[in-house]
Write a protein that holds these residues in place. Structure first.
Motif, PDB file in Angstrom:
ATOM      1  N   VAL A   1      39.129  25.450  41.848  1.00 29.88           N
ATOM      2  CA  VAL A   1      39.447  26.728  42.484  1.00 29.88           C
ATOM      3  C   VAL A   1      39.532  27.823  41.435  1.00 29.88           C
ATOM      4  CG1 VAL A   1      41.292  28.037  43.635  1.00 29.88           C
ATOM      5  CG2 VAL A   1      40.642  25.775  44.496  1.00 29.88           C
ATOM      6  N   ILE A   2      38.787  28.901  41.642  1.00 33.31           N
ATOM      7  CA  ILE A   2      39.066  30.147  40.930  1.00 33.31           C
ATOM      8  C   ILE A   2      39.219  31.244  41.980  1.00 33.31           C
ATOM      9  CG2 ILE A   2      37.913  29.476  38.814  1.00 33.31           C
ATOM     10  CD1 ILE A   2      35.606  31.334  39.575  1.00 33.31           C
ATOM     11  N   PHE A   3      40.161  32.134  41.729  1.00 33.42           N
ATOM     12  CA  PHE A   3      40.472  33.192  42.686  1.00 33.42           C
ATOM     13  C   PHE A   3      40.181  34.536  42.037  1.00 33.42           C
ATOM     14  CE2 PHE A   3      43.301  35.978  45.176  1.00 33.42           C
ATOM     15  CZ  PHE A   3      42.902  35.616  46.449  1.00 33.42           C
ATOM     16  N   SER A   4      39.222  35.261  42.596  1.00 37.81           N
ATOM     17  CA  SER A   4      38.817  36.552  42.034  1.00 37.81           C
ATOM     18  C   SER A   4      39.979  37.537  42.110  1.00 37.81           C
ATOM     19  CB  SER A   4      37.632  37.118  42.821  1.00 37.81           C
ATOM     20  OG  SER A   4      36.607  36.168  42.975  1.00 37.81           O
ATOM     21  N   GLY A   5      40.402  38.050  40.955  1.00 34.70           N
ATOM     22  CA  GLY A   5      41.504  39.000  40.945  1.00 34.70           C
ATOM     23  C   GLY A   5      41.059  40.441  40.839  1.00 34.70           C
ATOM     24  N   GLY A   6      40.064  40.695  40.011  1.00 32.21           N
ATOM     25  CA  GLY A   6      39.576  42.052  39.847  1.00 32.21           C
ATOM     26  C   GLY A   6      38.501  42.088  38.787  1.00 32.21           C
ATOM     27  N   LEU A   7      37.765  43.192  38.750  1.00 30.96           N
ATOM     28  CA  LEU A   7      36.639  43.310  37.846  1.00 30.96           C
ATOM     29  C   LEU A   7      36.613  44.712  37.249  1.00 30.96           C
ATOM     30  CD1 LEU A   7      33.159  41.828  38.188  1.00 30.96           C
ATOM     31  CD2 LEU A   7      33.280  44.305  37.984  1.00 30.96           C
ATOM     32  N   VAL A   8      36.384  44.789  35.939  1.00 23.42           N
ATOM     33  CA  VAL A   8      36.237  46.064  35.244  1.00 23.42           C
ATOM     34  C   VAL A   8      34.800  46.172  34.753  1.00 23.42           C
ATOM     35  CG1 VAL A   8      36.945  47.464  33.265  1.00 23.42           C
ATOM     36  CG2 VAL A   8      38.648  46.132  34.539  1.00 23.42           C
ATOM     37  N   ARG A   9      34.101  47.223  35.184  1.00 21.84           N
ATOM     38  CA  ARG A   9      32.732  47.454  34.724  1.00 21.84           C
ATOM     39  C   ARG A   9      32.798  48.138  33.354  1.00 21.84           C
ATOM     40  NH1 ARG A   9      29.312  50.215  39.279  1.00 21.84           N
ATOM     41  NH2 ARG A   9      27.613  49.110  38.198  1.00 21.84           N
ATOM     42  N   LEU A  10      32.153  47.563  32.368  1.00 17.06           N
ATOM     43  CA  LEU A  10      32.302  48.019  30.998  1.00 17.06           C
ATOM     44  C   LEU A  10      31.321  49.123  30.617  1.00 17.06           C
ATOM     45  CD1 LEU A  10      32.857  44.535  29.300  1.00 17.06           C
ATOM     46  CD2 LEU A  10      34.579  46.161  30.113  1.00 17.06           C
ATOM     47  N   GLY A  11      30.317  49.395  31.454  1.00 16.64           N
ATOM     48  CA  GLY A  11      29.406  50.496  31.196  1.00 16.64           C
ATOM     49  C   GLY A  11      28.240  50.165  30.297  1.00 16.64           C
ATOM     50  N   ASN A  12      28.134  48.932  29.858  1.00 17.15           N
ATOM     51  CA  ASN A  12      27.045  48.523  28.973  1.00 17.15           C
ATOM     52  C   ASN A  12      26.224  47.386  29.579  1.00 17.15           C
ATOM     53  OD1 ASN A  12      28.941  46.519  28.873  1.00 17.15           O
ATOM     54  ND2 ASN A  12      29.079  46.384  26.644  1.00 17.15           N
ATOM     55  N   GLY A  13      26.250  47.332  30.908  1.00 14.64           N
ATOM     56  CA  GLY A  13      25.568  46.240  31.581  1.00 14.64           C
ATOM     57  C   GLY A  13      26.389  44.981  31.672  1.00 14.64           C
ATOM     58  N   ARG A  14      27.643  45.052  31.242  1.00 13.66           N
ATOM     59  CA  ARG A  14      28.547  43.908  31.275  1.00 13.66           C
ATOM     60  C   ARG A  14      29.789  44.252  32.096  1.00 13.66           C
ATOM     61  NH1 ARG A  14      26.528  39.211  29.590  1.00 13.66           N
ATOM     62  NH2 ARG A  14      28.459  38.557  28.576  1.00 13.66           N
ATOM     63  N   ALA A  15      30.543  43.237  32.458  1.00 20.90           N
ATOM     64  CA  ALA A  15      31.767  43.439  33.222  1.00 20.90           C
ATOM     65  C   ALA A  15      32.772  42.368  32.841  1.00 20.90           C
ATOM     66  CB  ALA A  15      31.493  43.387  34.726  1.00 20.90           C
ATOM     67  N   MET A  16      34.060  42.682  33.024  1.00 16.81           N
ATOM     68  CA  MET A  16      35.129  41.734  32.725  1.00 16.81           C
ATOM     69  C   MET A  16      35.791  41.320  34.042  1.00 16.81           C
ATOM     70  SD  MET A  16      36.479  40.166  30.115  1.00 16.81           S
ATOM     71  CE  MET A  16      36.275  41.213  28.669  1.00 16.81           C
ATOM     72  N   LEU A  17      35.693  40.039  34.361  1.00 13.83           N
ATOM     73  CA  LEU A  17      36.241  39.493  35.598  1.00 13.83           C
ATOM     74  C   LEU A  17      37.560  38.793  35.306  1.00 13.83           C
ATOM     75  CD1 LEU A  17      35.906  38.623  38.630  1.00 13.83           C
ATOM     76  CD2 LEU A  17      34.691  36.604  37.753  1.00 13.83           C
ATOM     77  N   SER A  18      38.603  39.146  36.061  1.00 14.37           N
ATOM     78  CA  SER A  18      39.921  38.510  35.946  1.00 14.37           C
ATOM     79  C   SER A  18      40.096  37.519  37.089  1.00 14.37           C
ATOM     80  CB  SER A  18      41.032  39.564  36.010  1.00 14.37           C
ATOM     81  OG  SER A  18      40.927  40.487  34.944  1.00 14.37           O
ATOM     82  N   VAL A  19      40.526  36.297  36.761  1.00  9.19           N
ATOM     83  CA  VAL A  19      40.641  35.259  37.779  1.00  9.19           C
ATOM     84  C   VAL A  19      41.895  34.415  37.568  1.00  9.19           C
ATOM     85  CG1 VAL A  19      38.139  35.066  38.121  1.00  9.19           C
ATOM     86  CG2 VAL A  19      39.264  33.585  36.472  1.00  9.19           C
ATOM     87  N   GLY A  20      42.363  33.832  38.674  1.00 13.74           N
ATOM     88  CA  GLY A  20      43.304  32.730  38.615  1.00 13.74           C
ATOM     89  C   GLY A  20      42.527  31.431  38.646  1.00 13.74           C
ATOM     90  N   VAL A  21      42.960  30.447  37.867  1.00 12.70           N
ATOM     91  CA  VAL A  21      42.221  29.191  37.724  1.00 12.70           C
ATOM     92  C   VAL A  21      43.115  28.020  38.124  1.00 12.70           C
ATOM     93  CG1 VAL A  21      41.097  27.656  36.080  1.00 12.70           C
ATOM     94  CG2 VAL A  21      40.719  30.116  35.927  1.00 12.70           C
ATOM     95  N   SER A  22      42.644  27.246  39.112  1.00 11.99           N
ATOM     96  CA  SER A  22      43.326  26.029  39.577  1.00 11.99           C
ATOM     97  C   SER A  22      44.778  26.292  39.978  1.00 11.99           C
ATOM     98  CB  SER A  22      43.253  24.923  38.512  1.00 11.99           C
ATOM     99  OG  SER A  22      41.911  24.625  38.192  1.00 11.99           O
ATOM    100  N   ASP A  23      45.076  27.512  40.411  1.00 14.86           N
ATOM    101  CA  ASP A  23      46.428  27.913  40.825  1.00 14.86           C
ATOM    102  C   ASP A  23      47.471  27.617  39.750  1.00 14.86           C
ATOM    103  OD1 ASP A  23      45.268  28.697  43.185  1.00 14.86           O
ATOM    104  OD2 ASP A  23      46.692  27.664  44.483  1.00 14.86           O
ATOM    105  N   ALA A  24      47.067  27.811  38.472  1.00 18.59           N
ATOM    106  CA  ALA A  24      48.014  27.515  37.392  1.00 18.59           C
ATOM    107  C   ALA A  24      47.837  28.412  36.173  1.00 18.59           C
ATOM    108  CB  ALA A  24      47.882  26.050  36.956  1.00 18.59           C
TER     109      ALA A  24
END
Length: 314
Positions: A276-299
């Protein structure tokens, strides 16, 4: 861009597409202090407030579902600690949006039985708003048993509302959407009136919106999840995205952008939550990349740098 009308694909079909297109990633585990040894997971993406970078996270004992949401800031040694003098909330799975310069914070409140405060019988999403992080005021409650309600300010200044009905209307969980003129109209009738997005999940699977991004062309980029059970009743959650025209509800096909295997092996809350990963939020970095924040295995909580999944929709 042209929005494609789609028919639902299963999580396994989407996984095959995901694995067929390898991408470069960079993974970071978030370290927390000041929470008494409890787990922190299902974090939001960082946002800037009063010169600080802030995230919210679900703080919980490993053997419990009763959580608190903390606001965290990062120290010079890259450890996240509770923000000083900031209220905590007895909620799960925080989300955040900026609507007309107001911070809007939501989280899921558990409802327990009157004769047994440890028995969970329902849940409800609660919303708070304000211009100051230390003086947010409650202003709306979602319907019983509805999680994954998310808000976004649209190009014309109105507010888009994503919902997640279940049961007779939504099965195991579909995504709904409606538009209101202002936050003052965010009420139970609004949630029930949201139109379900068609052909998004097969009936045996489910999903929800976790965060919405306004794209330059007025489309809404949606970060969400698709989930299913296996034959052992273990859950499988994957981060996914799609883009949507908020006026016509036309949308692009779902696309998986991250899976549990992107992250190191680690502890889990239960064996059935290992994948399980739970999508928390995403920041677009402006250079064709992005940073995704997630919860992993509910821990645990992680961030992963990936190709910007919304770039192709603009």
């Amino acid at each position: 861009m042209i929005i494609k009308k789609t028919k639902p694909e299963t999580a396994n079909q989407l996984l095959k597409q995901f694995y067929a297109a390898p991408r470069a990633t960079k993974v970071e585990k978030l370290i927390f202090s000041g929470v008494g040894g409890r787990d922190v997971y299902n974090i939001t993406a960082p946002f800037h407030y009063d010169g600080e970078e802030v995230i919210m996270g679900r703080v919980e004992e490993r053997d419990s579902e009763f959580s608190q949401v903390f606001f965290f800031t990062q120290s010079a040694d890259h450890v996240w600690s509770p923000r000083a003098h900031t209220h905590t909330y007895n909620l799960q799975d925080p989300c955040v949006a900026l609507i007309k310069s107001e911070l809007v914070f939501g989280g899921v409140e558990l409802v327990t039985a009157a004769d047994n405060p440890r028995r969970i019988i329902s849940w409800c999403t609660q919303f708070y708003r304000g211009t100051h992080i230390d003086s947010l005021c409650h202003f709306s409650s979602g319907p019983a048993n509805m999680k994954d309600i998310r808000l976004i300010e649209l190009l014309d200044g109105r507010v888009g509302v994503f919902t997640r009905p279940q049961g007779a209307r939504g099965g195991r969980g579909q995504i709904g959407f409606t538009i209101i003129d202002s936050l003052d109209e965010l009420n139970e009738q609004t949630f029930h009136n949201a139109e379900i997005l068609q052909d998004q999940f097969v009936s045996e699977e489910w999903g929800g919106a976790n965060e919405a991004h306004l794209l330059k062309n007025g489309l809404v980029g949606v970060l969400g999840h698709i989930a299913c059970f296996d034959e052992q009743s273990h859950k499988h959650y994957y981060s996914c995205v799609f883009a949507m025209n908020p006026l016509t509800l036309e949308k692009t096909p779902l696309k998986i952008i991250a899976v549990r295997g992107d992250f190191p092996t680690g502890p889990g809350k239960r064996p059935d939550l290992e994948d399980v990963i739970f999508s928390g939020g995403l920041v677009r970095l402006g250079n064709g990349r992005a940073m995704l924040s997630v919860g992993v295995s509910d821990a645990e909580a992680y961030r992963i740098e990936i190709p910007d999944p919304f770039a192709e929709y603009e």
